[in-house]
Each structure stands twice: as structure tokens, then as C-alpha cells.
Motif scaffolding. Sequence first.
Motif, short mmCIF file in Angstrom:
data_model
loop_
_atom_site.label_atom_id
_atom_site.label_comp_id
_atom_site.label_asym_id
_atom_site.label_seq_id
_atom_site.Cartn_x
_atom_site.Cartn_y
_atom_site.Cartn_z
N LEU A 234 -7.36 19.03 0.19
CA LEU A 234 -6.19 17.56 0.33
C LEU A 234 -6.25 16.30 -0.59
N SER A 235 -5.24 16.10 -0.85
CA SER A 235 -5.64 14.95 -2.29
C SER A 235 -4.20 13.72 -1.85
N CYS A 236 -4.94 12.82 -1.72
CA CYS A 236 -4.79 11.24 -1.56
C CYS A 236 -4.23 9.87 -2.75
N VAL A 237 -3.49 10.01 -3.11
CA VAL A 237 -3.17 9.33 -4.41
C VAL A 237 -2.46 8.09 -3.56
N ALA A 238 -3.22 6.54 -3.90
CA ALA A 238 -3.54 5.20 -4.20
C ALA A 238 -2.74 5.25 -4.75
N SER A 239 -2.06 3.67 -4.47
CA SER A 239 -1.43 2.40 -5.32
C SER A 239 -0.83 0.83 -4.57
N GLY A 240 -1.05 0.31 -5.43
CA GLY A 240 -1.04 -1.03 -4.31
C GLY A 240 -1.63 -1.87 -4.04
N PHE A 241 -2.69 -1.46 -4.42
CA PHE A 241 -3.70 -2.32 -3.81
C PHE A 241 -5.42 -1.88 -5.06
N ASP B 88 -12.54 9.10 -6.64
CA ASP B 88 -12.43 9.86 -8.03
C ASP B 88 -11.84 8.31 -8.37
N ASN B 89 -12.48 7.63 -8.99
CA ASN B 89 -11.62 5.83 -8.52
C ASN B 89 -11.01 5.54 -9.82
N ALA B 90 -11.20 6.81 -10.74
CA ALA B 90 -10.88 6.63 -11.88
C ALA B 90 -9.28 6.95 -11.64
N LYS B 91 -8.86 7.81 -10.86
CA LYS B 91 -7.99 8.56 -10.93
C LYS B 91 -7.31 7.82 -9.29
N ASN B 92 -7.73 7.40 -8.75
CA ASN B 92 -7.01 6.09 -7.31
C ASN B 92 -7.05 7.64 -6.67
N THR B 93 -7.73 8.34 -6.03
CA THR B 93 -7.60 9.56 -5.46
C THR B 93 -8.87 9.87 -4.93
N VAL B 94 -8.56 10.10 -3.63
CA VAL B 94 -8.87 10.87 -2.65
C VAL B 94 -8.79 12.05 -1.56
N TYR B 95 -10.34 12.69 -1.65
CA TYR B 95 -9.64 14.04 -1.72
C TYR B 95 -10.84 14.78 -0.09
N LEU B 96 -9.77 15.50 0.40
CA LEU B 96 -11.02 16.30 1.51
C LEU B 96 -10.37 17.97 1.40
N GLN B 97 -12.13 18.19 1.18
CA GLN B 97 -12.45 20.09 0.76
C GLN B 97 -12.03 20.17 2.02
N VAL C 246 0.61 -1.51 0.13
CA VAL C 246 0.06 0.20 0.19
C VAL C 246 1.03 1.01 0.22
N GLN C 247 0.71 2.61 -0.58
CA GLN C 247 0.91 3.42 -1.07
C GLN C 247 0.09 4.23 -1.08
N LEU C 248 0.60 5.65 0.22
CA LEU C 248 -0.45 6.56 -0.21
C LEU C 248 0.02 8.09 -0.40
N VAL C 249 0.05 8.77 -1.12
CA VAL C 249 0.50 10.07 -1.39
C VAL C 249 -0.34 11.06 -0.80
N GLU C 250 0.07 11.82 0.15
CA GLU C 250 -0.65 12.85 0.88
C GLU C 250 -0.55 14.27 -0.06
N SER C 251 -1.16 14.59 -0.36
CA SER C 251 -0.61 16.31 -0.83
C SER C 251 -2.00 17.42 -0.05
N GLY C 252 -1.32 18.66 -0.24
CA GLY C 252 -1.93 19.80 -0.35
C GLY C 252 -1.95 20.60 0.36
#
Length: 125
Positions: free
Chosen positions: A20-27, A73-82, A2-8
Amino acid sequence: QVQLVESGGDSVQVGGSLRLSCVASGFIFTRNCMAWFRQAPGSEREGVASIDYAGERTRYADSVKGRFTISRDNAKNTVYLQMNTLQAGDAAMYYCATKLDLCGYGGWWAGFTFGGQGTQVTVSS
């Protein structure tokens, strides 16, 4: 792995907003519940918001209801927090996390895997 890259994260004034954004990979992202947690210095890590695999069901900590919105956004493997109307108490390191289950299974804020360095949110008056 599992890799999760947070930013914002950033430094903002009270009343300000951040996304905030979080791009996920590895699952397989589309199968997992995703969540945001935060931890302030000297405090325990706390769950902030979660969203189910389809993006249809969300849950929020009482302290952020009406101010924060989680989305994915499941197409981008990304979760956001506004985050809107930020308060001094929102200052913390924010982490995203994942769980291969229904979000509420085993407890709303339990059973999550963390895999990132976090992103810092600072709120000043």
C-alpha cells in the motif's frame, strides 16, 4: 488541509502480498509521525503500524508483527505498508494517518488525523 491519498489495495489470496502507498500533502511531511489503520465491516478502526518522522522507529500491532513493514520516503511525501503472508483477518479498508508529534505521544494509536478515502484489501481463501 491534510490530504492523504491511499492506493494499492486489491483482492488477493491467503498467503499473498500487497504494498500500500499513501501520498501526503497539506502539511510538512518530514515533521510528522505516519501510521496505517484499518477497519473491517462491523469492527472498530485499529492501528496497524506507525513510523516516526525520520523513519527510524516503527511500531506494529501484535496481529501483524513479522508480516507487515511500514516505511516512508520523505523525498516523495509517501508512506508505504508492505503486507506479506496475508490472512483472512487482514481484510479491511486501510487508511493512512498523520500526527504532528512523536508517534507515542498521547498514546500509540491516538491523536491521528485522517484525510483520505482509504484503500480496500480483500483476502480470499
